[in-house]
Design a protein around this motif. Sequence first.
Motif, PDB file in Angstrom:
ATOM      1  N   SER A 199      -0.297  -6.339  10.092  1.00  0.00           N
ATOM      2  CA  SER A 199       0.713  -5.556   9.968  1.00  0.00           C
ATOM      3  C   SER A 199       0.482  -3.964  10.197  1.00  0.00           C
ATOM      4  CB  SER A 199       1.504  -5.813   8.663  1.00  0.00           C
ATOM      5  OG  SER A 199       2.189  -6.978   8.539  1.00  0.00           O
ATOM      6  N   LYS A 200       1.394  -3.273  10.579  1.00  0.00           N
ATOM      7  CA  LYS A 200       0.996  -1.827  10.742  1.00  0.00           C
ATOM      8  C   LYS A 200       2.048  -0.966   9.799  1.00  0.00           C
ATOM      9  CE  LYS A 200      -1.802  -2.628  14.193  1.00  0.00           C
ATOM     10  NZ  LYS A 200      -3.239  -2.373  13.855  1.00  0.00           N
ATOM     11  N   GLY A 201       1.639   0.166   9.713  1.00  0.00           N
ATOM     12  CA  GLY A 201       2.590   1.164   8.876  1.00  0.00           C
ATOM     13  C   GLY A 201       2.869   0.579   7.445  1.00  0.00           C
ATOM     14  N   ALA A 202       4.087   0.911   6.992  1.00  0.00           N
ATOM     15  CA  ALA A 202       4.377   0.784   5.717  1.00  0.00           C
ATOM     16  C   ALA A 202       4.800  -0.621   5.293  1.00  0.00           C
ATOM     17  CB  ALA A 202       5.826   1.704   5.367  1.00  0.00           C
ATOM     18  N   SER A 203       4.831  -1.481   6.492  1.00  0.00           N
ATOM     19  CA  SER A 203       5.247  -2.934   6.451  1.00  0.00           C
ATOM     20  C   SER A 203       4.252  -3.726   5.845  1.00  0.00           C
ATOM     21  CB  SER A 203       5.823  -3.430   7.775  1.00  0.00           C
ATOM     22  OG  SER A 203       4.771  -3.364   8.532  1.00  0.00           O
ATOM     23  N   ARG A 204       3.032  -3.257   5.888  1.00  0.00           N
ATOM     24  CA  ARG A 204       1.966  -4.024   5.564  1.00  0.00           C
ATOM     25  C   ARG A 204       1.883  -4.178   4.132  1.00  0.00           C
ATOM     26  NH1 ARG A 204      -3.244  -0.327   6.972  1.00  0.00           N
ATOM     27  NH2 ARG A 204      -2.565   1.674   6.208  1.00  0.00           N
ATOM     28  N   PHE A 205       2.798  -3.248   3.472  1.00  0.00           N
ATOM     29  CA  PHE A 205       2.639  -3.204   1.983  1.00  0.00           C
ATOM     30  C   PHE A 205       3.740  -3.998   1.258  1.00  0.00           C
ATOM     31  CE2 PHE A 205       0.086   0.476   3.188  1.00  0.00           C
ATOM     32  CZ  PHE A 205      -1.148   0.280   2.526  1.00  0.00           C
ATOM     33  N   SER A 206       4.698  -4.370   2.243  1.00  0.00           N
ATOM     34  CA  SER A 206       6.158  -4.829   1.833  1.00  0.00           C
ATOM     35  C   SER A 206       5.983  -6.157   0.857  1.00  0.00           C
ATOM     36  CB  SER A 206       7.007  -5.009   2.914  1.00  0.00           C
ATOM     37  OG  SER A 206       6.533  -6.014   3.850  1.00  0.00           O
ATOM     38  N   SER A 207       4.880  -7.075   1.152  1.00  0.00           N
ATOM     39  CA  SER A 207       4.805  -8.169   0.217  1.00  0.00           C
ATOM     40  C   SER A 207       4.147  -7.871  -1.228  1.00  0.00           C
ATOM     41  CB  SER A 207       4.075  -9.196   0.934  1.00  0.00           C
ATOM     42  OG  SER A 207       2.623  -8.886   1.214  1.00  0.00           O
ATOM     43  N   ALA A 208       3.627  -6.842  -1.509  1.00  0.00           N
ATOM     44  CA  ALA A 208       3.232  -6.588  -2.658  1.00  0.00           C
ATOM     45  C   ALA A 208       4.016  -6.087  -3.737  1.00  0.00           C
ATOM     46  CB  ALA A 208       2.105  -5.424  -2.616  1.00  0.00           C
ATOM     47  N   GLU A 209       3.984  -6.436  -4.976  1.00  0.00           N
ATOM     48  CA  GLU A 209       4.815  -5.871  -6.216  1.00  0.00           C
ATOM     49  C   GLU A 209       4.346  -4.572  -6.520  1.00  0.00           C
ATOM     50  OE1 GLU A 209       5.501  -8.407  -9.536  1.00  0.00           O
ATOM     51  OE2 GLU A 209       4.918 -10.184  -8.446  1.00  0.00           O
ATOM     52  N   TRP A 210       5.367  -3.527  -6.379  1.00  0.00           N
ATOM     53  CA  TRP A 210       5.077  -2.038  -6.661  1.00  0.00           C
ATOM     54  C   TRP A 210       6.025  -1.806  -7.937  1.00  0.00           C
ATOM     55  CZ3 TRP A 210       1.560   0.582  -4.155  1.00  0.00           C
ATOM     56  CH2 TRP A 210       1.189  -0.162  -2.906  1.00  0.00           C
ATOM     57  N   GLY A 211       5.427  -1.029  -8.735  1.00  0.00           N
ATOM     58  CA  GLY A 211       6.130   0.023  -9.832  1.00  0.00           C
ATOM     59  C   GLY A 211       5.924   1.156  -9.776  1.00  0.00           C
ATOM     60  N   ASN A 212       6.256   2.046 -10.631  1.00  0.00           N
ATOM     61  CA  ASN A 212       6.201   3.426 -10.855  1.00  0.00           C
ATOM     62  C   ASN A 212       5.300   4.121 -11.996  1.00  0.00           C
ATOM     63  OD1 ASN A 212       7.862   4.276  -8.476  1.00  0.00           O
ATOM     64  ND2 ASN A 212       9.574   3.705  -9.815  1.00  0.00           N
ATOM     65  N   LEU A 213       4.541   5.017 -11.934  1.00  0.00           N
ATOM     66  CA  LEU A 213       3.782   5.455 -12.622  1.00  0.00           C
ATOM     67  C   LEU A 213       4.752   6.480 -13.760  1.00  0.00           C
ATOM     68  CD1 LEU A 213       0.314   6.012 -10.696  1.00  0.00           C
ATOM     69  CD2 LEU A 213       0.884   4.304 -12.340  1.00  0.00           C
ATOM     70  N   THR A 214       4.140   7.171 -14.664  1.00  0.00           N
ATOM     71  CA  THR A 214       4.794   8.320 -15.643  1.00  0.00           C
ATOM     72  C   THR A 214       5.454   9.219 -14.816  1.00  0.00           C
ATOM     73  OG1 THR A 214       3.183   7.600 -17.538  1.00  0.00           O
ATOM     74  CG2 THR A 214       4.614   9.578 -17.404  1.00  0.00           C
ATOM     75  N   THR A 215       4.644   9.660 -13.720  1.00  0.00           N
ATOM     76  CA  THR A 215       5.277  10.693 -12.814  1.00  0.00           C
ATOM     77  C   THR A 215       6.231  10.206 -11.826  1.00  0.00           C
ATOM     78  OG1 THR A 215       3.431  10.519 -11.240  1.00  0.00           O
ATOM     79  CG2 THR A 215       3.121  11.995 -13.176  1.00  0.00           C
TER      80      THR A 215
END
Length: 81
Positions: A5-21
Motif C-alpha cells: 500500500s502507498k501513503g496513509a492507506s498502508r496504516f489503515s488496518s492497524a489499531e491506533w490510539g492517542n497519547l497524552t498530547t
Amino acid sequence: MDGRSKGASRFSSAEWGNLTTGRPVLQASVCSFDCQVQNSIQAGTYPIILGSVISQNGNPGKRPLIYYCRKFCTIDFQLNK
C-alpha cells in the motif's frame, strides 16, 4: 500494515490510539514515548532533537525488534524486580 500500500492507506488496518498530547500511537507497539521538544541542535547535516518525556506506554509481553550486524533479530530478557 501492508508493504504494497502507498501513503496513509498502508496504516489503515492497524489499531491506533492517542497519547497524552493527542499524538497518534500504534497500539501494538512494544513501547512508545510521548515527548515535548525542548531543543534542537544541528550536528553536521543532522538535527539532534532533545525532548522531555510526558508519558510512556508499553506492552511487556512483546519483544523488541533489533537491527544488529546487518540483520533484524529479537532478544529475550527479563527484568530483575
